[in-house]
Design a protein around this motif. Structure first.
Motif, PDB file in Angstrom:
ATOM      1  N   LYS A 757      13.672 -18.149 -13.891  1.00 52.39           N
ATOM      2  CA  LYS A 757      12.872 -17.013 -14.355  1.00 52.39           C
ATOM      3  C   LYS A 757      12.364 -16.166 -13.197  1.00 52.39           C
ATOM      4  CE  LYS A 757      13.389 -17.875 -18.611  1.00 52.39           C
ATOM      5  NZ  LYS A 757      14.197 -16.965 -19.438  1.00 52.39           N
ATOM      6  N   GLY A 758      12.394 -16.686 -12.005  1.00 50.24           N
ATOM      7  CA  GLY A 758      11.911 -15.914 -10.861  1.00 50.24           C
ATOM      8  C   GLY A 758      11.523 -16.839  -9.727  1.00 50.24           C
ATOM      9  N   THR A 759      10.875 -16.278  -8.731  1.00 50.02           N
ATOM     10  CA  THR A 759      10.456 -17.104  -7.602  1.00 50.02           C
ATOM     11  C   THR A 759       8.994 -16.826  -7.295  1.00 50.02           C
ATOM     12  OG1 THR A 759      11.118 -15.402  -6.023  1.00 50.02           O
ATOM     13  CG2 THR A 759      12.756 -17.087  -6.542  1.00 50.02           C
ATOM     14  N   VAL A 760       8.353 -17.808  -6.711  1.00 47.68           N
ATOM     15  CA  VAL A 760       6.972 -17.618  -6.248  1.00 47.68           C
ATOM     16  C   VAL A 760       6.883 -18.066  -4.793  1.00 47.68           C
ATOM     17  CG1 VAL A 760       5.778 -17.837  -8.445  1.00 47.68           C
ATOM     18  CG2 VAL A 760       6.343 -19.902  -7.145  1.00 47.68           C
ATOM     19  N   VAL A 761       6.014 -17.396  -4.047  1.00 42.87           N
ATOM     20  CA  VAL A 761       5.780 -17.806  -2.672  1.00 42.87           C
ATOM     21  C   VAL A 761       4.444 -18.535  -2.631  1.00 42.87           C
ATOM     22  CG1 VAL A 761       5.399 -17.032  -0.314  1.00 42.87           C
ATOM     23  CG2 VAL A 761       7.125 -15.911  -1.739  1.00 42.87           C
ATOM     24  N   VAL A 762       4.511 -19.781  -2.196  1.00 42.22           N
ATOM     25  CA  VAL A 762       3.293 -20.602  -2.151  1.00 42.22           C
ATOM     26  C   VAL A 762       3.199 -21.250  -0.773  1.00 42.22           C
ATOM     27  CG1 VAL A 762       3.238 -21.136  -4.620  1.00 42.22           C
ATOM     28  CG2 VAL A 762       4.562 -22.589  -3.073  1.00 42.22           C
TER      29      VAL A 762
END
Length: 809
Positions: A757-762
């Motif tokens: 569904k997408g990417t996140v930067v953590v």
RNA sequence: GCCGGUGUGGUGGAAUGGUAGACACAGGAGACUUAAAAUCUCCCGGUAGCAAUACCGUACCGGUUCGAGUCCGGUCACCGGCACCA
């Protein structure tokens, strides 16, 4: 300033010629040693082919890195210069092969130097140099003295065009591997080497070696060990007929026997055979067929029953017929078989053709349709007396036990490997240093008279009867017996090309020694070869032969390890444009000279490594070379833009450490293509972020094994050569800090029910709650999770989170 | 027949069971240039859509798994080696 590769390469090659930075130092115990080896080339008249630089460049890169890592490196080169193409060229053009060879070696040498390889040229060997082949002859004499070389008359493969005996390995699909002409069988007296005596050791010792698996498998298949039993059949002729079988469990199903037409009993039984004329005719016909004709699978089974003599099946007591047929090979096992048509397809076909009885002894197949050849343990024995009800797996040892008790057989191991046909009736090879005396037999030339130099002859053509051109040189042939002093004749056959290449790696260790093949000290220091790369086409010939010779030298105390090569890798072929094999007739041959002239040696080196997986075949594309040149230009141009700061920049620190890690690991794995891709990615970052001289320093060091000329020039221009007083290639290999290869943040994939569904930067190493919270911020995730409940969360640290959702009830 | 290997965009090829197509070639757009080349920046699997987006996609069929180019079973094609080895 422009990257003037032609001037740069000329300058540094001259420098290396003078300063010899690639010289190996025998006996240096302050550093670990590393012996990297490539298959030395055959110096053909066509010069270097684009196929050569692939393995050469790869090992050059490996050894350059090893030097930077502090190893004392031996990376030698030489020429495997005896052999047919040179001889044929000499015959055609009336030039002595030694002159042709000298010219070709000069040409090859120039081409190899043009590519900037870090060979220790002072150690170069040439198999046709008497100072070299003196020791090839010496090894042969030791084999002779230990009974491992013998002369025998045997049917040999005879090339009708080369007028020469070929080894089995040189016959491909019934034609000569070199010239493509028909190969027929011919009886000839030949020198043989007993490689079969080493068969088991050649298999067993593979276990401790770091060879790529397919090489080990291919060697084992070639040696072809199979375990079975010898079974003795009584015959009405009085002689016992012994056979070899891997399926002694099927003994009750042996309804007839077959001997090879060449089997000694055929002649021996002549008087008792009632249809001798018919038998003799078949034997004669078989003798004239080439191996290829005999082994054509499509053909019908042929044969003749030997009438007047029968064999007795030892378990059933029944009399069974004996045939001769060319589907049985005299060279394998005992040259005779027990035929079990119900359970061997070849026997089945023969039985159908000749109306032999077919008795099923293993249940499970339909023997009306075909033989039931199951070898597993599911089959159950029937019609087999004391074996009935057993599985095949149980019946085999039970039968062996019974045979042993009855004195009718024993366990036996057989190999497909044959002894090595070692003589050639040609001129351009090492003379075999033996003398034949009517009184003393074959007598070695005394070792202090070695080398036995190849004499000058008028004509290099083999004689019409197939004898070596040397046989016409009566002055040379007629000699005195070293043993009794009487008149004697020299052996006029020469050695095959495989001889000189079976031990050359030892000579590199101590190439100028005129007292020994190699000194103890040098051999103990350098041996064994740490890493040998070569083509798959040499897996069953050269590699096996040289392992055999090395084992022999080990046995007589010349070398200190039982195996010559610790590690063996193999490169894929380079195909021409269109994916076809390069050949003159197709006109798709690429000459490295052209590429070097247009783009430079460094581009050539880089590109041939970048082109694809080293182990696989790749297609050459002239168009794509530009990309590699462009990359080097981009590296070069960084010099204009680099900030004058000796430190590694904060922006590039992470990519630099990651790239060092990647390139270091990839070179050791021969993954040069991905190593170069990583370097390209780093340079792209340098362009995006800007870079410092400190950043550039790291790039130069990493690039040095790949593009040594350009890097040394850059190293000098950027002042590092003056700063360290060393060439880049002499610097320590860059090291990385694991902590600095790790980013502060991770970009993680977010999946819902396995769909991206997408990417996140953590932040790096975030826990599940943090990641899920960040993921829920994504519109697409929220939409997908709407009206759903999360039933499970899968978190792969720093990589991915997968939310498993179900509709809320 | 047996043994090994391979199958991914227009092309060469990347991907420890975890964002398929890294890095390049070719192609497209732009900047610079009188112009071209070179260089620099961006785009570049397919289908639909103005778009956001959706669906499909690693030879084919099936399985295991939250998740398969990757593992398992089967099929097909190609490459290399051996080949009547009892």
């Amino acid at each position: 300033m422009k990257y003037d590769f032609a001037a740069i390469e000329k300058k540094w090659q001259a420098n290396w010629e003078k300063t010899k930075p690639y010289a190996a130092v025998t006996g240096d115990t302050s550093r670990p040693k590393f012996y990297g080896l490539i298959e030395f080339p055959y110096p053909s008249g066509q010069g270097l082919h684009v196929g050569h630089p692939r393995p050469f460049t790869a090992m050059d890169i490996v050894t350059r890195k090893k030097r930077m890592e502090g190893y004392n490196v031996l990376f030698p080169i030489g020429f495997d210069a005896f052999g047919l193409p040179t001889e044929n060229y000499a015959i055609k053009n009336h030039i002595h092969p030694a002159i042709v060879t000298k010219k070709n070696i000069e040409n090859f040498t120039a081409q190899l130097k043009m590519l900037g390889y870090g060979f220790d040229w002072d150690r170069a060997v040439d198999t046709t140099d008497p100072n070299y082949y003196k020791w090839t002859q010496w090894i042969f004499l030791q084999l002779f003295k230990k009974g491992l070389a013998y002369k025998t008359t045997m049917p040999v493969n005879w090339c009708t065009s080369c007028k020469c005996v070929l080894a089995n390995e040189e016959v491909v699909n019934g034609v000569c591997e070199r010239c493509g002409s028909e190969v027929v069988r011919k009886e000839k007296s030949q020198w043989m080497l007993k490689i079969t005596q080493y068969a088991q050791r050649l298999i067993d010792d593979l276990d401790d070696l770091d060879y790529i698996e397919r090489v080990k498998i291919q060697q084992k298949n070639w040696i072809g060990r199979s375990t079975g039993a010898e079974v003795v059949f009584k015959t009405t002729a009085g002689d016992d007929l012994t056979v070899f079988t891997t399926r002694c469990d099927t003994l009750f199903g042996a309804t007839y026997m077959v001997m090879a037409p060449e089997h000694a009993y055929v002649k021996k039984w002549q008087d008792q055979i009632t249809n001798w004329d018919e038998v003799a005719a078949y034997v004669d016909a078989a003798a004239h067929k080439s191996d290829f004709e005999r082994s054509e699978l499509s053909k019908e089974k042929t044969g003749v029953e030997i009438k007047g003599i029968r064999a007795i099946n030892p378990v059933t007591g029944k009399e069974i017929p004996i045939f001769i047929s060319d589907y049985v090979l005299v060279t394998y096992g005992t040259g005779a078989i027990m035929a079990v048509p119900a359970h061997d397809q070849r026997d089945w076909e023969f039985a159908k053709a000749f109306g032999c009885e077919i008795v099923e002894v293993v249940k499970g197949g339909d023997i009306e349709k075909e033989a039931f050849t199951l070898k597993g343990d599911e089959g159950v024995m029937v019609n087999s007396g004391f074996l009935n009800g057993m599985t095949v797996k149980e019946a085999i040892p039970a039968t062996k036990k019974w045979l042993a008790e009855q004195g009718l057989g024993r366990e036996k191991v057989n190999y497909k490997l044959r002894d090595w046909v070692f003589s050639r009736q040609r001129y351009w090879g090492e003379p075999i240093p033996l003398v034949h005396c009517d009184k003393c037999g074959w007598v070695p030339v005394p070792e202090d008279q070695l080398p036995l130099v190849l004499p000058q002859v008028e004509s290099y053509e083999p004689t019409d009867d197939g004898e070596s051109p040397l046989s016409k040189m009566t002055d040379w042939v007629n000699t005195t017996c070293p043993c009794c002093g009487g008149s004697a004749k020299r052996e006029t056959d020469t050695m095959p090309q495989w001889a000189g290449s079976s031990w050359y790696f030892l000579r590199y260790m101590d190439p100028h020694n005129d007292k020994e093949l190699v000194s103890k000290a040098a051999e103990e220091y350098w041996g064994p070869v740490d890493w040998y790369n070569g083509g798959m086409e040499h897996t069953t010939l050269h590699l096996l032969y040289s392992r055999f010779w090395h084992k022999f030298l080990y046995d007589i105390g010349v070398v200190h390890t039982p195996e010559p090569y610790q590690k063996r890798t193999s490169h894929g072929m380079i195909l021409g444009e269109g994916g076809e094999k390069m050949s003159k007739s197709r006109g798709n041959v690429v000459n490295p000279n052209d590429i070097v002239a247009q783009y430079g040696a460094d581009t050539m080196r880089l590109h041939i490594m970048f082109i694809g997986d080293f182990e696989k075949a790749v297609t050459w594309s002239n168009e794509a070379v530009k990309g590699s040149k462009r990359f080097l230009d981009r590296c070069w141009n960084l010099m204009d833009n680099a900030a004058d700061d000796p430190a590694i920049s904060a922006k590039n620190e992470s990519i630099i450490h990651k790239t060092i890690k990647k390139v270091t690991a990839d070179i050791d794995d021969l993954k040069m293509n991905t190593a170069i891709a990583a370097l390209m990615a780093m340079v792209n970052e340098f362009y995006a972020n800007g870079c410092t001289k400190g950043d550039l320093e790291q790039l130069m060091l990493l690039l040095s094994p790949f593009a040594p000329h350009m890097v040394e020039e850059m190293w000098e221009l950027t002042g590092y050569a003056a700063k360290y007083g060393k060439m880049a290639m002499q610097m320590p290999w860059p090291t990385y800090d694991e902590a600095k290869t790790v980013d502060a943040h991770a970009e993680m994939a977010v999946q819902v029910n396995g769909k991206l569904k997408g990417t996140v930067v953590v932040p790096m190493d975030s826990d599940q709650d943090t990641v899920v919270a960040a993921a829920m911020e994504l519109d697409k995730v929220r939409k997908a999770a709407e009206g759903m409940q999360v039933v499970k969360t899968i978190l792969v640290k720093n990589k991915l989170v997968n939310l498993i959702v179900k509709p809320t009830k």
